[in-house]
Design an enzyme around this catalytic site. Structure first.
Site, PDB file in Angstrom:
ATOM      1  N   ASP A 271      -7.047   4.289  -4.456  1.00  0.00           N
ATOM      2  CA  ASP A 271      -7.529   3.672  -3.128  1.00  0.00           C
ATOM      3  C   ASP A 271      -8.350   5.786  -2.854  1.00  0.00           C
ATOM      4  OD1 ASP A 271      -7.675   2.072  -0.850  1.00  0.00           O
ATOM      5  OD2 ASP A 271      -7.455   4.215  -0.021  1.00  0.00           O
TER       6      ASP A 271
ATOM      7  N   LYS B  10       0.846  -1.165  -0.048  1.00  0.00           N
ATOM      8  CA  LYS B  10       0.179  -0.026   0.119  1.00  0.00           C
ATOM      9  C   LYS B  10       0.561   1.180  -0.066  1.00  0.00           C
ATOM     10  CE  LYS B  10      -4.237   1.327   0.600  1.00  0.00           C
ATOM     11  NZ  LYS B  10      -5.251   0.316  -0.333  1.00  0.00           N
TER      12      LYS B  10
HETATM   13  P1  NDP Z   1     -13.006   7.943  -3.332  1.00  0.00           P
HETATM   14  O1  NDP Z   1     -12.062   8.763  -3.183  1.00  0.00           O
HETATM   15  O2  NDP Z   1     -13.530   7.649  -3.935  1.00  0.00           O
HETATM   16  O3  NDP Z   1     -13.872   8.149  -2.217  1.00  0.00           O
HETATM   17  C1  NDP Z   1     -14.033   8.060  -0.343  1.00  0.00           C
HETATM   18  C2  NDP Z   1     -15.570   8.494  -0.320  1.00  0.00           C
HETATM   19  O4  NDP Z   1     -15.060   8.490   1.437  1.00  0.00           O
HETATM   20  C3  NDP Z   1     -15.741  10.594  -0.141  1.00  0.00           C
HETATM   21  O5  NDP Z   1     -17.321   9.934  -0.320  1.00  0.00           O
HETATM   22  C4  NDP Z   1     -15.032  10.552   0.431  1.00  0.00           C
HETATM   23  O6  NDP Z   1     -15.795  12.417   1.061  1.00  0.00           O
HETATM   24  C5  NDP Z   1     -15.797   9.360   2.200  1.00  0.00           C
HETATM   25  N1  NDP Z   1     -14.381   9.691   3.168  1.00  0.00           N
HETATM   26  C6  NDP Z   1     -13.184   9.855   2.966  1.00  0.00           C
HETATM   27  N2  NDP Z   1     -13.170   9.801   4.316  1.00  0.00           N
HETATM   28  C7  NDP Z   1     -13.055  10.221   5.031  1.00  0.00           C
HETATM   29  C8  NDP Z   1     -13.726  10.814   6.277  1.00  0.00           C
HETATM   30  N3  NDP Z   1     -12.577  10.941   7.391  1.00  0.00           N
HETATM   31  N4  NDP Z   1     -14.160  10.701   7.171  1.00  0.00           N
HETATM   32  C9  NDP Z   1     -15.433  11.023   5.999  1.00  0.00           C
HETATM   33  N5  NDP Z   1     -15.871  10.423   4.766  1.00  0.00           N
HETATM   34  C10 NDP Z   1     -14.583  10.176   4.495  1.00  0.00           C
HETATM   35  O7  NDP Z   1     -12.847   6.524  -2.012  1.00  0.00           O
HETATM   36  P2  NDP Z   1     -13.260   5.018  -2.962  1.00  0.00           P
HETATM   37  O8  NDP Z   1     -14.448   4.885  -2.498  1.00  0.00           O
HETATM   38  O9  NDP Z   1     -11.472   4.230  -3.231  1.00  0.00           O
HETATM   39  O10 NDP Z   1     -12.235   4.116  -0.992  1.00  0.00           O
HETATM   40  C11 NDP Z   1     -13.332   4.474  -0.005  1.00  0.00           C
HETATM   41  C12 NDP Z   1     -12.933   2.521   0.922  1.00  0.00           C
HETATM   42  O11 NDP Z   1     -13.244   2.287   0.705  1.00  0.00           O
HETATM   43  C13 NDP Z   1     -11.276   3.399   1.415  1.00  0.00           C
HETATM   44  O12 NDP Z   1     -11.523   2.492   2.828  1.00  0.00           O
HETATM   45  C14 NDP Z   1     -10.804   2.613   0.815  1.00  0.00           C
HETATM   46  O13 NDP Z   1     -10.199   1.537   1.264  1.00  0.00           O
HETATM   47  C15 NDP Z   1     -11.567   0.952   0.362  1.00  0.00           C
HETATM   48  N6  NDP Z   1     -11.876   0.100  -1.128  1.00  0.00           N
HETATM   49  C16 NDP Z   1     -11.322   1.414  -2.231  1.00  0.00           C
HETATM   50  C17 NDP Z   1     -11.164   0.323  -3.073  1.00  0.00           C
HETATM   51  C18 NDP Z   1     -10.804   0.864  -4.649  1.00  0.00           C
HETATM   52  O14 NDP Z   1     -11.160  -0.239  -5.661  1.00  0.00           O
HETATM   53  N7  NDP Z   1     -11.447   1.867  -4.915  1.00  0.00           N
HETATM   54  C19 NDP Z   1     -10.874  -1.714  -2.960  1.00  0.00           C
HETATM   55  C20 NDP Z   1     -11.434  -1.684  -1.697  1.00  0.00           C
HETATM   56  C21 NDP Z   1     -11.129  -0.990  -0.209  1.00  0.00           C
HETATM   57  P3  NDP Z   1     -15.169  13.050   1.150  1.00  0.00           P
HETATM   58  O15 NDP Z   1     -15.352  13.585  -0.467  1.00  0.00           O
HETATM   59  O16 NDP Z   1     -15.733  14.674   1.130  1.00  0.00           O
HETATM   60  O17 NDP Z   1     -13.667  13.169   1.226  1.00  0.00           O
HETATM   61  O1  2IT Z   2      -7.643  -1.737  -0.730  1.00  0.00           O
HETATM   62  C1  2IT Z   2      -7.974  -2.234  -2.078  1.00  0.00           C
HETATM   63  O2  2IT Z   2      -7.744  -3.052  -1.457  1.00  0.00           O
HETATM   64  C2  2IT Z   2      -7.656  -1.593  -2.957  1.00  0.00           C
HETATM   65  N1  2IT Z   2      -7.990   0.274  -2.748  1.00  0.00           N
HETATM   66  C3  2IT Z   2      -7.532  -1.516  -4.236  1.00  0.00           C
HETATM   67  C4  2IT Z   2      -6.010  -2.781  -4.123  1.00  0.00           C
HETATM   68  C5  2IT Z   2      -5.258  -2.663  -6.095  1.00  0.00           C
HETATM   69  O3  2IT Z   2      -4.747  -3.279  -6.685  1.00  0.00           O
HETATM   70  O4  2IT Z   2      -6.779  -2.814  -6.927  1.00  0.00           O
END
Ligand code: NDP
Ligand code: 2IT
Length: 446
Positions: free
Chosen positions: A166, A126
């Site tokens: 992420d 990461k």
């Molecule tokens: P994005 O940046 O696309 O979206 C994040 C969302 O979460 C936004 O709505 C953001 O609001 C909100 N957010 C972020 N930080 C905070 C906080 N501290 N408090 C409240 N709201 C918050 O990220 P993803 O959708 O990609 O990721 C969301 C979650 O999913 C994370 O935990 C990530 O690790 C996990 N994840 C993502 C994967 C992926 O493929 N993208 C895979 C597996 C897990 P704002 O815009 O106001 O910051």
């Molecule tokens: O938390 C996660 O699994 C991710 N943000 C996706 C990682 C990836 O390599 O696609």
């Protein structure tokens, strides 16, 4: 607490002071694994748990860049190369002002188990930066990404370490990062995933985490002869994971009634239908605005500074960030009749919240199992890059669906207790551990 866990955690805390999220992630895993390792002494003798909690390599670097005013800005860049026993390091990059070593180590640690669960050959890593993309121009984001990659490029590679997105890193950022990598190396390789479809990306990768967490929820529900259809679902976040979870839940006949960002949440009792979801996608991915604008447009309630867990629902999908459901939230969810929690985010439930879910014996799918569809589809993107042949939407979606079913089956295999209750926390931790641990033993003292 089990005294063996206590002793192990004392060592972890002493070696990694101040890294609270890392301590939390390691403790949860060690609570599942220490009893398992007692029953399987080969892992104990090889000190696998002690080794797996120590990154193979940690890279920290300076990222200087020029803002639009011509002022110099300095951020900190990181890459945690946690474990390469079963494949190249693999895992996302997070750009968020809260990013620090402890947060990225927790995410890298979780990633090792998650990637193992996918059944694909990927190690865990990461990275990211304390850079805040909010309020920055496209040009500023590009200059930051170029500077970040100017150091990171020497540490990564299609067979070495393959970053992805992420929080704060989506298609735009992956594009800038990939462009700079290609210039520096003079190579077009699958060094990043989440690439655009015209330049080496995979269909369904943008959808994969949100679709995957919904497939996982459906699998969990099926163990109790239930399904998504007709269920009310609370989703937090409005980013990549939240958007596509909303899409898939709706396709399967569920009703998503909330969406949120770091400022607050909206409650739409009629449900976020495809047209409203299109508005959220435009708002968040193009205009980069706040979720409050949804409430203004559709005349629904907006709750400033609140999370959606007080809204009555059958299924909760925390899809924003770590520790966004605390013990009190968990009690309210259970009291309101929530029967299933599927984590799209990484470690969104505090240890107190997890305890509430397990005690209430509801279906609780921890992130490392439930959100593995994202990285799994990144693995499928790597496969297509290696073959130099793209698959159709249907082919990738079918493989994703199969992988989520297999992860669920692994959790059932390792997590079912004597009373028949499936403890998905134990299932995911032990199921993810065994393959990595066996590979580490086979490869000697590395
Ligand atoms: P994005 O940046 O696309 O979206 C994040 C969302 O979460 C936004 O709505 C953001 O609001 C909100 N957010 C972020 N930080 C905070 C906080 N501290 N408090 C409240 N709201 C918050 O990220 P993803 O959708 O990609 O990721 C969301 C979650 O999913 C994370 O935990 C990530 O690790 C996990 N994840 C993502 C994967 C992926 O493929 N993208 C895979 C597996 C897990 P704002 O815009 O106001 O910051
Ligand atoms: O938390 C996660 O699994 C991710 N943000 C996706 C990682 C990836 O390599 O696609």
């Amino acid at each position: 607490m089990d005294p063996r866990v206590q002793q192990f955690m004392a060592m972890i805390k002493a070696r990694n002071p101040g890294e609270n999220e890392f301590h939390q992630a390691v403790q949860e895993v060690s609570e599942s694994l220490i009893p398992f390792i007692e029953d399987n002494p080969k892992y104990k003798h090889a000190k696998i748990l002690e080794r797996i909690a120590e990154p193979e390599r940690t890279i920290i670097f300076r990222v200087p860049w020029l803002d639009d005013k011509g002022d110099i800005q300095i951020n900190r860049g990181f890459r945690i190369e946690m474990n390469s026993a079963i494949g190249p390091y693999k895992g996302g990059l997070r750009f968020h002002p809260t990013v620090n070593l402890g947060i990225l180590k927790f995410l890298a640690f979780e990633q090792v188990f998650k990637n193992s669960l996918t059944t694909l050959p990927m190690g865990g890593g990461k990275g990211g930066s304390d850079f805040d993309p909010k309020g920055k121009s496209d040009n500023e984001v590009m200059r930051f990404c170029q500077s970040f990659m100017t150091e990171l490029f020497r540490h990564i590679g299609a067979d070495t370490d393959v970053p992805a997105g992420d929080i704060g890193v989506g298609g735009r950022e992956i594009g800038f990062l990939f462009g700079q990598y290609k210039r520096l190396k003079n190579e077009f390789t699958g060094v990043l995933t989440g690439k655009g479809i015209e330049w080496g990306g995979s269909l369904i990768r943008p959808e994969a985490t949100g679709y995957g967490v919904t497939y996982f929820a459906a699998e969990m529900l099926s163990t109790r002869d239930e399904c998504i259809k007709g269920k009310t679902v609370c989703i937090s976040g409005s980013g990549n994971v939240a958007q596509y979870a909303t899409e898939k839940v709706t396709q399967l006949g569920g009703k998503v009634v909330t969406s949120s960002d770091s400022n607050g949440f909206v409650y739409d009792p009629d449900g976020i239908d495809p047209e409203k979801l299109k508005f959220i996608m435009e708002l968040k991915n193009v205009k980069r605005g706040r979720i409050k604008e949804y409430a203004d447009k559709y005349h629904v309630e907006y709750f400033e500074g609140k999370t959606p867990w007080g809204i009555k629902c059958d299924i909760a999908m925390p899809n924003a960030t770590q520790n966004e459901i605390d013990e009190e939230d968990a009690k309210i969810l259970v009291k309101n009749g929530c029967i299933c929690v599927a984590e799209g985010a990484n470690m969104p439930s505090t240890p107190g919240a997890v305890e509430v879910f397990l005690k209430a014996k509801i279906l609780y799918g921890p992130g490392k199992a439930a959100n593995a569809g994202g990285v799994a589809t990144s693995g499928l993107e790597m496969t297509q890059n290696s073959m130099r042949l793209p698959w159709s939407r249907e082919e990738v979606d079918e493989r994703l669906h199969t992988i989520m079913k297999n992860i669920h089956a692994t959790c059932v295999k390792f997590g079912t207790g004597d009373d028949g209750f499936i403890n998905y926390v134990n299932g995911a931790n032990i199921g993810g551990f065994v393959k990595v641990a066996n590979a580490m033993i086979a490869q000697g003292l590395v």
